[in-house]
Design an enzyme around this catalytic site. Structure first.
Site, PDB file in Angstrom:
ATOM      1  N   CYS B  85       0.835  -1.208   0.000  1.00  0.00           N
ATOM      2  CA  CYS B  85       0.000   0.000   0.000  1.00  0.00           C
ATOM      3  C   CYS B  85       0.874   1.265   0.000  1.00  0.00           C
ATOM      4  O   CYS B  85       1.432   1.605  -1.035  1.00  0.00           O
ATOM      5  CB  CYS B  85      -0.977  -0.058   1.173  1.00  0.00           C
ATOM      6  SG  CYS B  85      -2.361   1.065   0.980  1.00  0.00           S
ATOM      7  N   HIS B 165      -3.563  -5.540   1.214  1.00  0.00           N
ATOM      8  CA  HIS B 165      -2.865  -5.845   2.470  1.00  0.00           C
ATOM      9  C   HIS B 165      -2.808  -7.355   2.709  1.00  0.00           C
ATOM     10  O   HIS B 165      -3.764  -7.923   3.244  1.00  0.00           O
ATOM     11  CB  HIS B 165      -3.571  -5.152   3.651  1.00  0.00           C
ATOM     12  CG  HIS B 165      -3.391  -3.675   3.647  1.00  0.00           C
ATOM     13  ND1 HIS B 165      -2.451  -3.044   4.430  1.00  0.00           N
ATOM     14  CD2 HIS B 165      -3.996  -2.705   2.918  1.00  0.00           C
ATOM     15  CE1 HIS B 165      -2.494  -1.739   4.201  1.00  0.00           C
ATOM     16  NE2 HIS B 165      -3.427  -1.505   3.289  1.00  0.00           N
ATOM     17  N   GLU B 167      -1.263  -8.923   4.925  1.00  0.00           N
ATOM     18  CA  GLU B 167      -1.239  -9.260   6.357  1.00  0.00           C
ATOM     19  C   GLU B 167      -2.656  -9.442   6.902  1.00  0.00           C
ATOM     20  O   GLU B 167      -2.835  -9.934   8.014  1.00  0.00           O
ATOM     21  CB  GLU B 167      -0.481  -8.186   7.167  1.00  0.00           C
ATOM     22  CG  GLU B 167      -1.187  -6.867   7.378  1.00  0.00           C
ATOM     23  CD  GLU B 167      -1.081  -5.888   6.206  1.00  0.00           C
ATOM     24  OE1 GLU B 167      -0.780  -6.325   5.076  1.00  0.00           O
ATOM     25  OE2 GLU B 167      -1.318  -4.679   6.439  1.00  0.00           O
TER      26      GLU B 167
END
Lengths: 226, 180
Positions: B85, B165, B167
């Site tokens: 990002c 993202h 994660e």
């Protein structure tokens, strides 16, 4: 940075508040009181004691009611945040969201629209690790709602301790229950935390449960000096 | 050792709980790592790394763009790098790309456009961004959503950028990045 915390009185928003207070300036708590007991967005059991929790913490509370109609409740949330921004000159909003993309997306969109930061300090946190941290930090948390099999009335009012965490871990393995209740399996109410200036003592309560759904209704409490 | 570059506006920020800790949770059992906020990075810190991950940042935090001069080391880095990002935005910018307003919040469908070692096919990804990039000729586009460029790779270096993202969703991408 001046922050407002979306506050339900449960363990996640209280812990998010705790973390936020250590890093930034929290100037208000915002509680949404939903008349819909099955709200997708807002924690409902014992939301009425957020006034006393705010007093125990020493941070002003802005409390706003919503009918809890899906999506319309988001307009009510937006209006509450807008009001808090105006009164307290907020730069951002803090939430206790852990994994719910449903919740986080909706709050992020509102904050984006209102030009506020949306901050989620518990985002993606391991749920068992979270519970252990709360116990190690001497939070006094009770289970105030159960909404999934095989949780029953005996869980209501139980204090979250290492023993309860161990039981929740077993249920996670066997029934895929989220141990921190992120899937809505259980709700909690915080009676004391290290940063509370006063602790909350229950003086009257009632359990209302049927099968695997029930709430621990706090009928009266008092604030006690620590 | 993997260096996680904290792209948030200051060291030890509240926002780091949201953008750094989830990455740490995914990689901590797989590799050695350390975390440094971008403004505290020295050349010797870069020299000690085997790989670098640049984190995301809050939707309203674009301080890193004003501080672009603090990222000049990226163009000289010859080991694997993954920007997420905000991390992708800064990688793209230092290599001459431009940013384009493109807001996506929540799950979006991402389509792979070019074969690569991190992901394949069509998948849902978690997005939280107001901008994407118009990549310079240094990059290949690896993936796109309906509206935004979602992944890029430098044509001659092992440098990747992801707008989404991993994660949050698609954590296996970190495993592949750490192992490769």
């Amino acid at each position: 940075m001046k922050l407002g915390v979306l506050f339900s009185g449960g363990k996640d928003s209280t812990y998010a508040l705790d973390i936020a207070m250590k890093k930034e300036t929290v100037v208000c708590l915002i509680a949404i009181v939903s008349k819909n007991k099955e709200s997708y967005m807002f924690h409902t059991p014992n939301i009425h004691i957020t006034d006393l929790q705010a007093e125990a913490i020493g941070i002003p509370l802005l409390k706003v009611e919503t009918e809890g109609i899906k999506e319309k409740e988001l307009e009510d949330l937006e209006n509450a945040i807008k009001k808090a921004k105006k009164i307290y000159k907020l730069n951002g909003i803090v939430t206790g969201t852990i994994q719910s993309v449903y919740q986080s997306k909706r709050i992020e969109i509102i904050c984006d629209k209102l030009n506020l930061k949306c901050i989620n300090p518990l985002w993606m946190k391991d749920q068992v690790e979270l519970l252990n941290e709360l116990v190690e930090n001497k939070y006094n948390i009770i289970i105030s709602g159960i909404f999934a099999y095989p949780l029953d009335e005996s869980w209501l009012g139980q204090k979250i301790d290492k023993n309860i965490i161990a039981k929740l871990v077993v249920l996670q393995a066997k029934y895929e229950i989220n141990p921190a209740g992120e899937g809505g399996e259980l709700e909690t109410t915080v009676l004391d935390a290290p940063f509370f200036k006063k602790r909350i003592v229950l003086t009257d309560f009632e359990k209302n449960a049927k099968d695997n759904s029930g709430i621990f209704i706090i009928k009266s409490v008092e604030l006690v000096d620590k | 050792m993997i260096l996680i570059v904290d792209m948030n506006h200051k060291k030890d920020s509240l926002e780091a709980y949201e953008f750094i800790q989830p990455i740490v949770s995914v990689i901590k059992d797989k590799t050695d790592f350390r975390v440094l906020q971008y403004s505290e990075i020295k050349d010797k810190d870069i020299d000690k790394t085997d790989k670098i991950i640049l984190s995301g940042a809050n939707l309203k935090d674009n301080r890193f763009i004003d501080d672009i001069d603090k990222f000049s080391w990226i163009t000289n880095y010859d080991k694997p790098m993954l920007g997420i990002c905000a991390g992708m935005e800064i990688i793209a910018l230092v290599f001459g790309s431009t940013l384009k307003p493109c807001t996506e919040i929540g799950l979006v469908e991402v389509n792979t456009k070019k074969k690569n070692s991190l992901f394949s096919g069509k998948f849902n990804a978690y997005s939280l961004h107001s901008y994407s990039v118009i990549p310079s000729t240094n990059f290949d586009i690896l993936a796109e959503s309906k509206n935004c460029v979602h992944a890029i790779k430098h044509k001659t270096k092992d440098i990747y950028g992801l707008m989404f993202h991993p994660e949050v969703k698609n954590k296996d991408i970190f495993e592949k990045f750490v192992k490769n």
